[in-house]
Design an enzyme around this catalytic site. Structure first.
Site, mmCIF file in Angstrom:
data_model
loop_
_atom_site.group_PDB
_atom_site.id
_atom_site.type_symbol
_atom_site.label_atom_id
_atom_site.label_comp_id
_atom_site.label_asym_id
_atom_site.label_seq_id
_atom_site.Cartn_x
_atom_site.Cartn_y
_atom_site.Cartn_z
ATOM 1 N N ILE A 75 42.531 108.079 0.049
ATOM 2 C CA ILE A 75 42.931 108.118 -1.348
ATOM 3 C C ILE A 75 41.644 108.177 -2.153
ATOM 4 C CG2 ILE A 75 43.123 105.597 -1.480
ATOM 5 C CD1 ILE A 75 45.346 106.046 -3.592
ATOM 6 N N GLU A 109 43.201 101.288 6.530
ATOM 7 C CA GLU A 109 41.967 100.537 6.737
ATOM 8 C C GLU A 109 41.055 100.839 5.568
ATOM 9 O OE1 GLU A 109 39.011 103.139 9.495
ATOM 10 O OE2 GLU A 109 40.632 102.109 10.526
ATOM 11 N N ASN A 114 34.876 97.250 -0.295
ATOM 12 C CA ASN A 114 35.682 97.896 -1.333
ATOM 13 C C ASN A 114 36.701 96.896 -1.880
ATOM 14 O OD1 ASN A 114 37.121 99.596 -3.005
ATOM 15 N ND2 ASN A 114 37.215 101.266 -1.508
ATOM 16 N N TYR A 121 45.638 96.932 -2.672
ATOM 17 C CA TYR A 121 46.514 96.921 -1.504
ATOM 18 C C TYR A 121 47.261 95.590 -1.385
ATOM 19 C CZ TYR A 121 43.600 100.950 -0.300
ATOM 20 O OH TYR A 121 42.910 102.141 -0.324
#
Length: 158
Positions: A75, A109, A114, A121
């Site tokens: 993404i 993953e 990050n 998430y």
């Protein structure tokens, strides 16, 4: 966000715009061959501006589907429009679309550094299920030696 956007499935003619987005906004771009393969073999969506001509691709998500699992492959969001909910929109359409294909588990993953992505998430219900130590290569600034960082593995049951 001031610019109206559209979310739609990505198509082969989006390849040049996706490559440009990936090269400008991803610290580890995939390149033309991988993006072209993803457009042919995976589920893909883009977010684009619709208030300008030509439309500008602001985000892309690609995910594989194997049996009852779907894995987020990549993404990427244009760095000029991050933190405006665009990644969340792409993640939601991915989840909703593959759920209609009898997918019951989402996988992904992410680099442990990050923290923005990890926060997103987790807010979407993904749970950390493991780590791959020393998985991603990182370049240390002002040093010739390269380091490595862990990959955080997440899952979400639909």
């Amino acid at each position: 966000m001031n610019v109206p956007i559209s979310l739609r499935p990505a198509i082969a003619s989006d390849l040049p715009a996706i490559i440009q987005l990936d090269a400008l906004s991803n610290p580890h771009p995939w390149g033309e061959k991988l993006v072209a393969d993803a457009l042919q073999s995976r589920e893909n969506w883009i977010l684009e501006s619709v208030g300008s001509t030509p439309h500008v691709v602001l985000g892309w998500l690609t995910a594989s589907v194997v049996l009852d699992q779907s894995e987020l492959e990549l993404i990427v969001i244009d760095s000029s429009v991050r933190r405006q909910g665009l990644a969340r929109q792409l993640m939601m359409v991915w989840s909703e679309t593959v759920a209609q294909q009898d997918v019951s588990e989402l996988l992904l993953e992410v680099r442990e550094s990050n923290v923005g992505a990890i926060s997103l998430y987790e807010s979407l219900g993904f749970e950390l299920v493991g780590r791959r130590k020393n998985y991603y290569q990182i370049e240390k600034k002002a040093q010739t030696e390269q380091g490595r960082e862990a990959a955080c593995l997440f899952t979400k049951i639909l």
